[in-house]
Write a protein that holds these residues in place. Structure first.
Motif, short mmCIF file in Angstrom:
data_model
loop_
_atom_site.label_atom_id
_atom_site.label_comp_id
_atom_site.label_asym_id
_atom_site.label_seq_id
_atom_site.Cartn_x
_atom_site.Cartn_y
_atom_site.Cartn_z
N ALA A 152 -15.61 6.97 7.40
CA ALA A 152 -15.65 8.43 7.43
C ALA A 152 -14.75 8.98 6.31
O ALA A 152 -15.09 9.95 5.64
N LEU A 153 -13.60 8.33 6.12
CA LEU A 153 -12.70 8.78 5.06
C LEU A 153 -13.30 8.51 3.68
O LEU A 153 -12.98 9.19 2.72
N SER B 242 -6.76 -2.45 2.85
CA SER B 242 -6.76 -1.99 4.24
C SER B 242 -5.78 -2.83 5.03
O SER B 242 -5.19 -3.77 4.50
N MET B 243 -5.59 -2.47 6.28
CA MET B 243 -4.45 -3.02 7.00
C MET B 243 -4.77 -3.26 8.47
O MET B 243 -5.50 -2.50 9.09
N LYS C 266 -4.41 7.86 -2.05
CA LYS C 266 -5.36 7.97 -0.95
C LYS C 266 -6.64 7.20 -1.28
O LYS C 266 -7.16 6.47 -0.46
N ARG D 284 -6.09 3.53 -0.92
CA ARG D 284 -6.03 3.10 0.47
C ARG D 284 -7.40 3.14 1.13
O ARG D 284 -7.68 2.40 2.06
N ARG D 285 -8.25 4.04 0.66
CA ARG D 285 -9.58 4.13 1.27
C ARG D 285 -10.49 2.99 0.82
O ARG D 285 -11.32 2.52 1.58
N ASN E 127 0.83 -1.22 0.00
CA ASN E 127 0.00 0.00 0.00
C ASN E 127 0.86 1.26 0.00
O ASN E 127 0.41 2.34 0.32
N ARG F 195 -16.19 9.18 3.10
CA ARG F 195 -17.25 10.19 3.05
C ARG F 195 -18.64 9.58 3.05
O ARG F 195 -19.55 10.10 2.40
N LEU G 280 3.11 2.43 1.92
CA LEU G 280 3.52 3.17 3.11
C LEU G 280 5.02 3.36 3.03
O LEU G 280 5.60 4.25 3.64
#
Ligand SMILES: Nc1ncnc2c1ncn2[C@@H]1O[C@H](COP(=O)(O)OP(=O)(O)OP(=O)(O)O)[C@@H](O)[C@H]1O
Ligand SMILES: [Mg+2]
Lengths: 360, 322
Positions: A136-137, A113-114, A105, A108-109, A79, A139, A81
């Motif tokens: 929430a990220l 996921s991790m 972004k 990753r959204r 991902n 939206r 990082l």
């Protein structure tokens, strides 16, 4: 999307060197300088060297190795990082290194996921808010967010703890939150960096069961890091073993246990309960046409097949494949021999040969 | 304040062992010249001082008004706030302060203690001065937070910024308090604004430092989690870093308030009204009781501020750590 629509994760010729000027030492790394030498003489840390790994979609790829072998570094490339020094990373055909910040972004959204070793929950948010963080990220509207989070809370068995803060929960429960937080985003790919390593053995096997259970319904593509071979064998469809930043072997559990690539891996497999790990199908001999019974499925363990073979008059059993067709034979001798490791055989054989030579 | 031509005696770092303590204060380094340290002669030294002062004076003559008018909004804020505190019925203010105290700390006894402290202050005739001090502390703290938190964030984001700021903050905190007054007064004259500025300069370092520290101490793995779920720089900062640094930031705010309070007494020398004025009078006229009462009022305020900010900090910390 590019022309390549290859699904799953592809890591190709990946190198990672930590330090002030990795590019300057890359020629040395390509020449095969040792990790120790690179650190002592050139002040750079070799994280990963020439990693090639393909993870097929909806499978569990385990990454195994001792501390410092580069497991975390490897999953963090998926991902992004961590950015590689050289090489390529593709997720469902998409070149991860070509993504700009915004696209990364998004990815990753929605897509990857991790789950973290020390849980990495947000201590200032409740269980509910932790689990709905990714939503929430994304939206999502609040009602939908809460509804989806509530579903995951139930699925991982945390009902009643919605409004607790993470530190009120035990380690196992915290990691359930971590797992639910990762699953809630509906990402296809799940990265788990030693997700269960910090837990007590009993809780750990609960969590493994939970994960396998979830995987049965969800069919995610999972990259699971661990340093525990037993865990690797239980969970992994394939197991890649890292040493000093290199993949030493990548295969399924049968490959690793029956055909360890070198003594490093053989050492790993020493403490394993072979009777439970080795499947009949991977040690069977060619089918004998005149053999009639008893039958055993190819995917039962040696331990389970032994009583069958013992009960049979000839000490032999017929192995059936998934469709119920006979495909091979196992004898009591084969089964018993499988319980001792290959190396012990070799050593025993060498010993006998040696004695013979001395005698002669 | 008028011509600081005669500076402090030249330092003799480590040197002249045998004349330790022989230096008379204010002797100007004349009498023992030649013992061992190669000091600049008086004329040169005076010229250096003079040229610095002259440069600063020209600066303040040219830009003083412009800078002062830039601070008008702050002055307005301070005056308004002071007006409210001085004109609202006393019991409203006492109740409001007790209410804030309870909201922050959730402690009934602390809130009752605050009420009693303010009642005693009122009975002893220090209400007006206390309100003025409260006003300047409040505004100074707001400004310090408004400047300090962004600077602290900037420091936490870059090691170079940290390396640049740390010595400046060290100097700001070790410089004798009175020295701040000189340039501020040369620039703005006497009054509220220079007082406010001196207080803010003196009090701002702890918020900056502890914001920086708090953010740097946030668990790396938690930050990684925020990244892994696709949080951007801002969400990471406001959703994770600042909330997790909050206990440390509150400790910084607490220290800042304490420093502002101690500076307020000194700022009264340049015309800031409040509890400092009577203390100053008491010192010059040897009014022991006056000094004691007003000093006690400052201590009272300090305790109130300290307990409230601390128990707020502790409360948010308890919520998240076992
Ligand atoms: N940011 C970094 N800077 C320098 N060296 C690093 C960095 N991150 C990792 N390394 C080094 O890279 C190597 C691989 O580290 P990594 O964390 O991937 O190992 P690991 O297999 O996950 O080990 P563990 O089981 O301890 O988590 C180690 O030698 C480590 O010291
Ligand atoms: Mg690791």
């Amino acid at each position: 999307m590019t022309a390549q629509t290859h699904e799953g994760i592809h890591v190709g010729r990946l190198y990672k060197v930590f330090g002030t000027d990795p590019a300057s030492v890359m020629p040395l790394v390509h020449e095969g300088i040792g990790k120790q030498e690179l650190l002592e003489d050139h002040g750079h840390v070799l994280g990963l060297r020439d990693i090639n790994l393909d993870v097929s979609p909806r499978s569990i790829q385990v990454v195994m190795g001792l501390s410092g072998s580069g497991k975390s570094t490897l999953v963090r490339h998926i991902n992004r990082l961590i950015d590689p020094t050289e090489g390529e990373v593709r997720v469902d055909g998409e070149d991860m290194l070509a993504l700009d910040a915004a696209a990364l972004k998004q990815l990753r959204r929605y897509k990857i996921s991790m789950v973290f070793q020390r849980f990495a929950l947000f201590p200032h948010r409740t269980v509910m808010d932790n689990i709905s963080y990714g939503l929430a990220l994304q939206r999502l509207a609040k009602p939908e967010r809460l509804e989806r989070a509530a579903r995951w809370i139930e699925r991982v068995g945390l009902q009643g703890y919605e409004n607790s803060y993470p530190h009120h929960l035990s380690g196992g429960m915290q990691q359930r939150v971590g797992l639910a937080r990762a699953l809630a985003t509906d990402a296809d790919i799940l990265l788990m960096d030693e997700a269960f390593s910090a837990l007590d053995p009993l809780i750990r096997s609960d969590m493994r069961a939970l994960l396998l259970d979830l995987q049965h319904e969800l069919h995610k593509t999972i990259v699971f890091v661990t340093h525990d071979l037993e865990e690797a064998i239980e969970i992994g469809d394939r197991i890649a073993i890292l040493r000093d930043g290199e993949v030493v072997q990548n295969g399924d559990s049968q490959d690793i246990v029956l055909r360890p690539a070198d003594s490093y891996i053989a050492d790993f497999t020493k403490s394993i309960n072979r009777g439970r790990v080795i499947r009949v199908g991977s040690i069977m001999e060619p089918l004998k046409p005149d053999l009639s019974g008893p039958d055993c499925p190819h995917d039962i363990s040696v331990e389970e097949a032994l009583p069958l073979a013992v009960a049979s008059p000839g000490g032999e059993a017929r192995v059936l494949n998934g469709e119920g067709e006979p495909v091979g034979t196992v004898s009591l001798g084969t089964l018993v021999r499988a319980l001792g490791s290959e190396r012990e055989h070799d050593r025993a054989a060498a010993g006998i040969a040696g004695q013979a030579a001395e005698a002669g | 304040m008028e011509s600081p031509g005669r500076g402090p005696p030249p330092r003799r770092p480590g040197g002249g062992g045998q004349c330790e303590g022989g230096q008379k204060p204010g002797a100007g380094g004349g009498e023992y010249r030649g013992l061992n340290f190669p000091t600049l002669d008086i004329a040169t030294l005076r010229a250096v001082h003079k040229s610095i002062d002259a440069a600063y004076k020209t600066f303040s003559r040219n830009y003083g008004d412009a800078i002062e008018s830039a601070f008008d909004p702050l002055l307005w804020l301070l005056i308004k706030f002071e007006w409210i505190l001085l004109n609202a019925p006393w019991w409203v203010i006492v109740l409001a302060i007790a209410g804030i105290c309870y909201a922050a700390s959730r402690r009934v006894r602390l809130s009752l203690g605050v009420i009693i402290a303010f009642l005693i202050i009122g009975v002893l005739g220090m209400w007006e001065d206390t309100m003025r001090t409260l006003a300047i502390i409040f505004v100074a703290t707001l400004i310090a937070i408004a400047i300090g938190i962004p600077l602290g964030i900037a420091m936490s984001r870059s090691n170079r910024m940290q390396a640049f700021m740390t010595p400046i903050l060290d100097v700001m905190q070790t410089m004798p308090i009175f020295v701040y007054l000189i340039p501020v007064v040369m620039l703005f004259g006497l009054g509220k604004i220079p007082g406010l500025i001196a207080v803010v300069i003196y009090a701002v370092p702890p918020v900056i430092r502890l914001t920086n520290l708090g953010i740097r101490l946030v668990d790396q793995e938690v930050l990684e989690a925020a990244d892994a779920f696709g949080a951007g720089t801002w969400r990471r900062l406001f959703g994770v870093q600042l909330p997790l640094a909050l206990p440390n930031i509150m400790a910084g705010v607490n220290q800042t308030i304490m420093m502002a309070l101690s500076m307020v007494v000194i700022a009264s020398m340049i015309g800031v009204k409040g509890l400092g004025m009577p203390v100053l009078q008491a010192v010059t006229n040897q009014y022991f009781a006056l000094g004691l009462f007003n000093g006690a009022a400052v201590v009272g305020l300090a305790i109130v501020f300290d307990r409230v900010t601390q128990s707020y900090g502790r409360r948010i910390q308890e919520q998240r750590q076992s």
